[in-house]
Motif scaffolding. Structure first.
Motif, PDB file in Angstrom:
ATOM      1  N   LEU A 580       0.833  -1.204   0.000  1.00  0.00           N
ATOM      2  CA  LEU A 580       0.000   0.000   0.000  1.00  0.00           C
ATOM      3  C   LEU A 580       0.872   1.260   0.000  1.00  0.00           C
ATOM      4  O   LEU A 580       0.563   2.245  -0.682  1.00  0.00           O
ATOM      5  N   LYS A 581       1.956   1.233   0.760  1.00  0.00           N
ATOM      6  CA  LYS A 581       2.886   2.372   0.757  1.00  0.00           C
ATOM      7  C   LYS A 581       3.465   2.579  -0.639  1.00  0.00           C
ATOM      8  O   LYS A 581       3.542   3.715  -1.139  1.00  0.00           O
ATOM      9  N   THR A 582       3.860   1.483  -1.295  1.00  0.00           N
ATOM     10  CA  THR A 582       4.418   1.572  -2.643  1.00  0.00           C
ATOM     11  C   THR A 582       3.370   2.091  -3.627  1.00  0.00           C
ATOM     12  O   THR A 582       3.659   2.923  -4.501  1.00  0.00           O
ATOM     13  N   ALA A 583       2.121   1.626  -3.443  1.00  0.00           N
ATOM     14  CA  ALA A 583       1.027   2.084  -4.309  1.00  0.00           C
ATOM     15  C   ALA A 583       0.745   3.562  -4.092  1.00  0.00           C
ATOM     16  O   ALA A 583       0.440   4.300  -5.045  1.00  0.00           O
ATOM     17  N   ARG A 584       0.851   4.007  -2.852  1.00  0.00           N
ATOM     18  CA  ARG A 584       0.600   5.422  -2.552  1.00  0.00           C
ATOM     19  C   ARG A 584       1.658   6.298  -3.235  1.00  0.00           C
ATOM     20  O   ARG A 584       1.361   7.385  -3.728  1.00  0.00           O
ATOM     21  N   LEU A 585       2.902   5.813  -3.266  1.00  0.00           N
ATOM     22  CA  LEU A 585       3.954   6.538  -3.996  1.00  0.00           C
ATOM     23  C   LEU A 585       3.563   6.682  -5.472  1.00  0.00           C
ATOM     24  O   LEU A 585       3.682   7.767  -6.054  1.00  0.00           O
ATOM     25  N   LEU A 586       3.104   5.578  -6.072  1.00  0.00           N
ATOM     26  CA  LEU A 586       2.712   5.630  -7.488  1.00  0.00           C
ATOM     27  C   LEU A 586       1.541   6.578  -7.697  1.00  0.00           C
ATOM     28  O   LEU A 586       1.484   7.312  -8.693  1.00  0.00           O
ATOM     29  N   GLU A 587       0.584   6.575  -6.752  1.00  0.00           N
ATOM     30  CA  GLU A 587      -0.558   7.490  -6.856  1.00  0.00           C
ATOM     31  C   GLU A 587      -0.089   8.940  -6.755  1.00  0.00           C
ATOM     32  O   GLU A 587      -0.561   9.808  -7.505  1.00  0.00           O
ATOM     33  N   ASP A 588       0.832   9.217  -5.836  1.00  0.00           N
ATOM     34  CA  ASP A 588       1.383  10.575  -5.717  1.00  0.00           C
ATOM     35  C   ASP A 588       2.067  10.997  -7.018  1.00  0.00           C
ATOM     36  O   ASP A 588       1.916  12.131  -7.481  1.00  0.00           O
ATOM     37  N   TRP A 589       2.834  10.086  -7.600  1.00  0.00           N
ATOM     38  CA  TRP A 589       3.513  10.371  -8.860  1.00  0.00           C
ATOM     39  C   TRP A 589       2.500  10.666  -9.963  1.00  0.00           C
ATOM     40  O   TRP A 589       2.654  11.625 -10.726  1.00  0.00           O
ATOM     41  N   ALA A 590       1.451   9.850 -10.028  1.00  0.00           N
ATOM     42  CA  ALA A 590       0.429  10.025 -11.064  1.00  0.00           C
ATOM     43  C   ALA A 590      -0.508  11.188 -10.765  1.00  0.00           C
ATOM     44  O   ALA A 590      -1.365  11.522 -11.591  1.00  0.00           O
ATOM     45  N   SER A 591      -0.347  11.819  -9.595  1.00  0.00           N
ATOM     46  CA  SER A 591      -1.132  13.010  -9.243  1.00  0.00           C
ATOM     47  C   SER A 591      -0.299  14.276  -9.384  1.00  0.00           C
ATOM     48  O   SER A 591      -0.677  15.342  -8.900  1.00  0.00           O
ATOM     49  N   GLU A 592       0.893  14.131 -10.001  1.00  0.00           N
ATOM     50  CA  GLU A 592       1.789  15.251 -10.319  1.00  0.00           C
ATOM     51  C   GLU A 592       2.458  15.875  -9.097  1.00  0.00           C
ATOM     52  O   GLU A 592       2.886  17.032  -9.133  1.00  0.00           O
ATOM     53  N   ARG A 639      -5.731   0.666 -18.503  1.00  0.00           N
ATOM     54  CA  ARG A 639      -4.952   1.469 -19.447  1.00  0.00           C
ATOM     55  C   ARG A 639      -4.767   2.892 -18.924  1.00  0.00           C
ATOM     56  O   ARG A 639      -3.680   3.459 -18.990  1.00  0.00           O
ATOM     57  N   GLU A 640      -5.825   3.459 -18.357  1.00  0.00           N
ATOM     58  CA  GLU A 640      -5.713   4.816 -17.819  1.00  0.00           C
ATOM     59  C   GLU A 640      -4.708   4.863 -16.666  1.00  0.00           C
ATOM     60  O   GLU A 640      -3.855   5.762 -16.600  1.00  0.00           O
ATOM     61  N   ALA A 641      -4.796   3.885 -15.754  1.00  0.00           N
ATOM     62  CA  ALA A 641      -3.864   3.854 -14.617  1.00  0.00           C
ATOM     63  C   ALA A 641      -2.429   3.686 -15.104  1.00  0.00           C
ATOM     64  O   ALA A 641      -1.496   4.294 -14.562  1.00  0.00           O
ATOM     65  N   ARG A 642      -2.262   2.857 -16.149  1.00  0.00           N
ATOM     66  CA  ARG A 642      -0.912   2.624 -16.689  1.00  0.00           C
ATOM     67  C   ARG A 642      -0.342   3.886 -17.320  1.00  0.00           C
ATOM     68  O   ARG A 642       0.814   4.251 -17.075  1.00  0.00           O
ATOM     69  N   LEU A 643      -1.126   4.563 -18.131  1.00  0.00           N
ATOM     70  CA  LEU A 643      -0.637   5.772 -18.801  1.00  0.00           C
ATOM     71  C   LEU A 643      -0.373   6.894 -17.802  1.00  0.00           C
ATOM     72  O   LEU A 643       0.588   7.651 -17.943  1.00  0.00           O
ATOM     73  N   ARG A 644      -1.211   6.990 -16.778  1.00  0.00           N
ATOM     74  CA  ARG A 644      -0.987   8.031 -15.772  1.00  0.00           C
ATOM     75  C   ARG A 644       0.324   7.803 -15.025  1.00  0.00           C
ATOM     76  O   ARG A 644       1.087   8.735 -14.775  1.00  0.00           O
ATOM     77  N   VAL A 645       0.599   6.539 -14.663  1.00  0.00           N
ATOM     78  CA  VAL A 645       1.838   6.286 -13.926  1.00  0.00           C
ATOM     79  C   VAL A 645       3.043   6.364 -14.861  1.00  0.00           C
ATOM     80  O   VAL A 645       4.135   6.780 -14.451  1.00  0.00           O
ATOM     81  N   GLU A 646       2.865   6.011 -16.131  1.00  0.00           N
ATOM     82  CA  GLU A 646       3.961   6.107 -17.098  1.00  0.00           C
ATOM     83  C   GLU A 646       4.433   7.553 -17.231  1.00  0.00           C
ATOM     84  O   GLU A 646       5.638   7.835 -17.218  1.00  0.00           O
ATOM     85  N   HIS A 647       3.477   8.484 -17.332  1.00  0.00           N
ATOM     86  CA  HIS A 647       3.825   9.884 -17.567  1.00  0.00           C
ATOM     87  C   HIS A 647       3.855  10.722 -16.294  1.00  0.00           C
ATOM     88  O   HIS A 647       4.339  11.853 -16.318  1.00  0.00           O
ATOM     89  N   GLY A 648       3.316  10.174 -15.186  1.00  0.00           N
ATOM     90  CA  GLY A 648       3.312  10.916 -13.929  1.00  0.00           C
ATOM     91  C   GLY A 648       2.362  12.098 -13.954  1.00  0.00           C
ATOM     92  O   GLY A 648       2.707  13.178 -13.476  1.00  0.00           O
ATOM     93  N   VAL A 649       1.143  11.877 -14.504  1.00  0.00           N
ATOM     94  CA  VAL A 649       0.201  12.990 -14.673  1.00  0.00           C
ATOM     95  C   VAL A 649      -1.216  12.575 -14.268  1.00  0.00           C
ATOM     96  O   VAL A 649      -1.549  11.393 -14.220  1.00  0.00           O
ATOM     97  N   ARG A 650      -2.045  13.610 -14.034  1.00  0.00           N
ATOM     98  CA  ARG A 650      -3.470  13.376 -13.826  1.00  0.00           C
ATOM     99  C   ARG A 650      -4.126  13.009 -15.159  1.00  0.00           C
ATOM    100  O   ARG A 650      -3.540  13.181 -16.227  1.00  0.00           O
TER     101      ARG A 650
END
Length: 746
Positions: A580-592, A639-650
């Motif tokens: 969950l901690k690792t996932a939260r990092l990815l969510e933060d990254w994908a939230s810019e 696909r949306e989750a993958r592209l968001r984490v790939e580019h680090g964007v909303r």
């Protein structure tokens, strides 16, 4: 042996070697030629670093290609693949074609069919075998670098099985295995049906010793004075002494934190030896390092580099590591403090090597444990650069007389341990048994065991019963999870099993992902947590007190988490929270969230973010394929989750960020200027684009060209004043927020 006497090599090679200043072969190289390395004979070369292993490999590959074949060079690290490809690219002047492949585990690499020499990691070669790359049948020579890494619990089984499969595909394949000196090179040679060159010869002397008190005591019994000044650490004294001889130093420590701290301290020593001209060039390197990322790690590295010191570890980005390695090779950077990964083949020799820390934390043992002799000798082998240094010196550091004696006995006078196969562990066999059946190498239990008889494990183990027990357990697991079928005719992979093998997934990862995707409607956090729970993702550790924080987060967002959660009292609950901690990092990254804020929040480096993002991107791509295979109807969410984490964007920036050269920060600036997708970018007012991109004309031209703009030129284009004013206001707001965050730290 004079190079003109080397048999069965291309006619141009002699002159090429002479142009490089090579007139004759080193003794181990000559022995390799005498044992038939240029005439198709299998060979194991166990010789020290800097003793000419790469030329032995080159002779084998060029002679094989000259006979009409194709050569493959297997490396353990991606960084090494790029380095070797650059080395071999010089042969393109003679009509050869060289390629490198390290990523995209789903590809058969068809474009490599026309290459004469291919450089790849062992994982990539394994995936190419699984995806039935047709050109593998044309291989005539395979070279494996650092073959002693078959002893590594994580990567060793893949290398071992891959070599066994390549030899099975091509019975006449020439196999050349390169290694540092190891304790049982003869056993590796037996396994590979190979001739053996086992030598401790080096082109320049390597003097090993231990520093204690004010003396450096060497293995031949001699001593030399190396005094430690008042308030000076031993390592600093060794570095200062090396600088006095205009030499460079590699310092090996046991953790990233220690590498950074040591570089910070040693910068005070190296800074005194930097000349005016070097100071200017170091300032340029430091500026490049700061441009790579806006993180504390980047700033700390740049500060040290300005004074001629640096640190090197896996938390750095690839660009950071390259800049450090290049600066060190040019001897602008005088000392590099590194974790042991730098000893694994990257070309960074130095005058002296200091092994400061010979113990490191081992979670399985519950405390600090001594490094292996092989690992310490690998570090020591980095000392001494032919043509630049008169000798190399490798120094261990002792804090007491008893430790002085122990270090001589344990490392200086000791022989490296024998290499042992790690294949018979269930996690390793899970993926390789499925792949072996799916790719047709075995179609029954007995066929599997017969294939495994061609591995190093079988060579080293007389008792077949343990392997049989593990194989039976793995077959049962793969059958229960729908990846294999057992019938009267034998074993076959299901459609799902073929997909899992092609995707290069651990079957346990696939089972976890499938179970989670069948649970309901996924959100990005739920998907990130799902892939972070798999064995293929290295999770972040929970720091002291964080278990309570992430337990609360798990309860707050339990509706988003996929699959059944373990009880707080079960053994697996802490791993669930780490995921969950690792996932939260990815969510933060994908939230810019800014990179520097992420590194500070999670206590990691920019290279760790990139590593987690790359792994998540791969696993989410695999999840997308599995969802399609099973018709689960959740492909668009994945696909949306993958592209968001790939580019680090909303979500709203995904399309813009996908334009080459844009990235997360530029995408946000363009969006704020009213350009919301690539279609609008293609038709945008160039003055607005230029203003949004802070007046960078070349950057604006490249981005517009990549977006398909009909006239991307910025000639006579002025930045739109209104957009520029908004951009300045946004930058000022951002800087104020940064200052407030920094002030809040005190």
């Amino acid at each position: 042996m004079d190079i003109a006497e080397i048999p069965a090599v291309p006619e141009w090679l002699t002159e090429h070697l002479r142009d490089q200043g090579i007139e004759s072969l080193y003794p181990p190289q000559a022995e390799a030629v005498e044992r038939g390395v240029t005439q198709g004979e299998n060979l194991v070369a166990a010789i020290p670093t800097a003793s000419g292993k790469t030329l032995i490999a080159t002779l084998a590959m060029l002679s094989s290609v000259d006979r009409g074949g194709k050569a493959l060079y297997i490396v353990p690290l991606r960084a090494l693949a790029s380095e070797k490809q650059e080395e071999f690219a010089e042969f393109e002047a003679y009509g050869l074609d060289v390629g490198v492949t390290t990523g995209n585990y789903e590809s058969e690499g068809g474009w490599l069919a026309g290459k004469d020499i291919i450089v790849a990691t062992s994982e990539k070669v394994d995936s190419l075998v699984r995806n039935d790359a047709p050109w593998l049948d044309d291989l005539s020579c395979v070279v494996t670098d650092e073959v002693h890494l078959v002893d590594d619990g994580e990567r060793g089984p893949t290398l071992e099985v891959t070599l066994a499969k390549l030899r099975s595909l091509n019975p006449d394949l020439q196999t050349v295995a390169l290694s540092a000196t190891i304790g049982n090179a003869d056993k590796l040679a037996d396994w590979l049906d190979a001739e053996l060159v086992d030598s401790d010869w080096r082109p320049i002397d390597l003097k090993k010793g231990v520093h204690y008190g004010d003396a450096l005591q060497l293995e031949d019994g001699s001593q030399k004075r190396l005094a430690v000044d008042r308030n000076e650490e031993q390592t600093a004294a060794v570095v200062r002494d090396t600088l006095a001889e205009e030499g460079s130093t590699l310092v090996f420590v046991n953790s990233r934190k220690n590498a950074e701290a040591a570089a910070r301290r040693l910068a005070n020593t190296t800074g005194k030896a930097v000349t005016g001209e070097e100071e200017e060039r170091l300032a340029e390197i430091a500026a490049e390092i700061r441009d790579v990322s806006d993180t504390d790690t980047s700033a700390d590295l740049a500060d040290a580099v300005e004074k001629g010191a640096a640190f090197h570890h896996a938390g750095l980005s690839r660009e950071h590591r390259s800049l450090v390695e290049e600066g060190f090779r040019d001897r602008l950077i005088k000392v590099v403090c590194a974790t042991p990964t730098l000893a694994a083949g990257v070309n960074t020799p130095s005058r002296r090597v200091v092994v400061r820390d010979w113990r490191r934390y081992d979670g399985t043992a519950g405390g600090m444990q001594p490094l292996s002799v092989l690992e310490v000798h690998q570090m020591m082998g980095r000392a001494g650069r032919p043509g630049r240094d008169p000798y190399g010196e490798a120094v261990l550091v002792a804090s007491s007389h008893d430790e002085l004696d122990e270090l001589f006995e344990r490392y200086v006078w000791a022989d490296p341990e024998p290499v042992r196969s790690k294949l018979a562990a269930e996690p390793a066999l899970r993926t390789h048994i499925l792949a072996t059946v799916a790719s047709g190498f075995a179609r029954s239990r007995e066929g599997l065991l017969d294939f495994l008889d061609g591995t190093l494990y079988a060579e080293q183990t007389a008792d077949r019963r343990r392997l049989e027990t593990v194989v039976d357990d793995v077959i049962a697991y793969l059958d229960v999870n729908g990846f294999l079928e057992q019938t009267a005719e034998g074993l076959s992979a299901t459609n799902l099993g073929h997909t899992v093998s092609r995707l290069y997934l651990d079957p346990m990862s696939a089972a976890e992902i499938i179970d989670g995707l069948e649970d309901g409607e996924p959100t990005p956090l739920g998907l990130y947590h799902l892939v972070c729970r798999t064995p293929d993702m290295y999770q972040l550790y929970l720091r002291s007190g964080e278990d309570e924080e992430y337990t609360m987060l798990a309860y707050e967002r339990e509706d988003e988490l996929l699959g059944a959660a373990p009880s707080e009292f079960e053994d697996g609950f802490e791993d669930w929270l780490s995921a969950l901690k690792t996932a939260r990092l990815l969510e933060d990254w994908a939230s810019e969230l800014d990179e520097d804020e992420i590194t500070e929040t999670y206590g990691i480096g920019p290279g760790d973010i990139r590593g987690k993002v790359d792994t998540a991107q791969w696993l989410l791509g695999a999840a997308e394929s599995l969802a399609a295979e099973l018709d689960l109807g959740v492909g668009s969410q994945i696909r949306e989750a993958r592209l968001r984490v790939e580019h680090g964007v909303r979500e709203e920036l995904v399309d813009l960020a996908g334009v080459r050269g844009v990235g997360r920060k530029r995408a946000r600036r363009l969006y704020d200027a009213g350009i919301e997708d690539r279609t609008q970018l293609r038709e945008a007012d160039k003055s607005v684009v230029l203003a949004a991109l802070r007046g960078r004309e070349k950057t604006a031209e490249n981005i517009l060209e990549n977006a398909g703009h009909r006239n991307p030129s910025m000639d006579a284009v002025d930045a739109d004043e209104e957009t520029a004013a908004q951009a300045r206001e946004a930058d000022a707001t951002e800087e104020t927020a940064d200052d407030q965050a920094n002030l809040g730290d005190f």
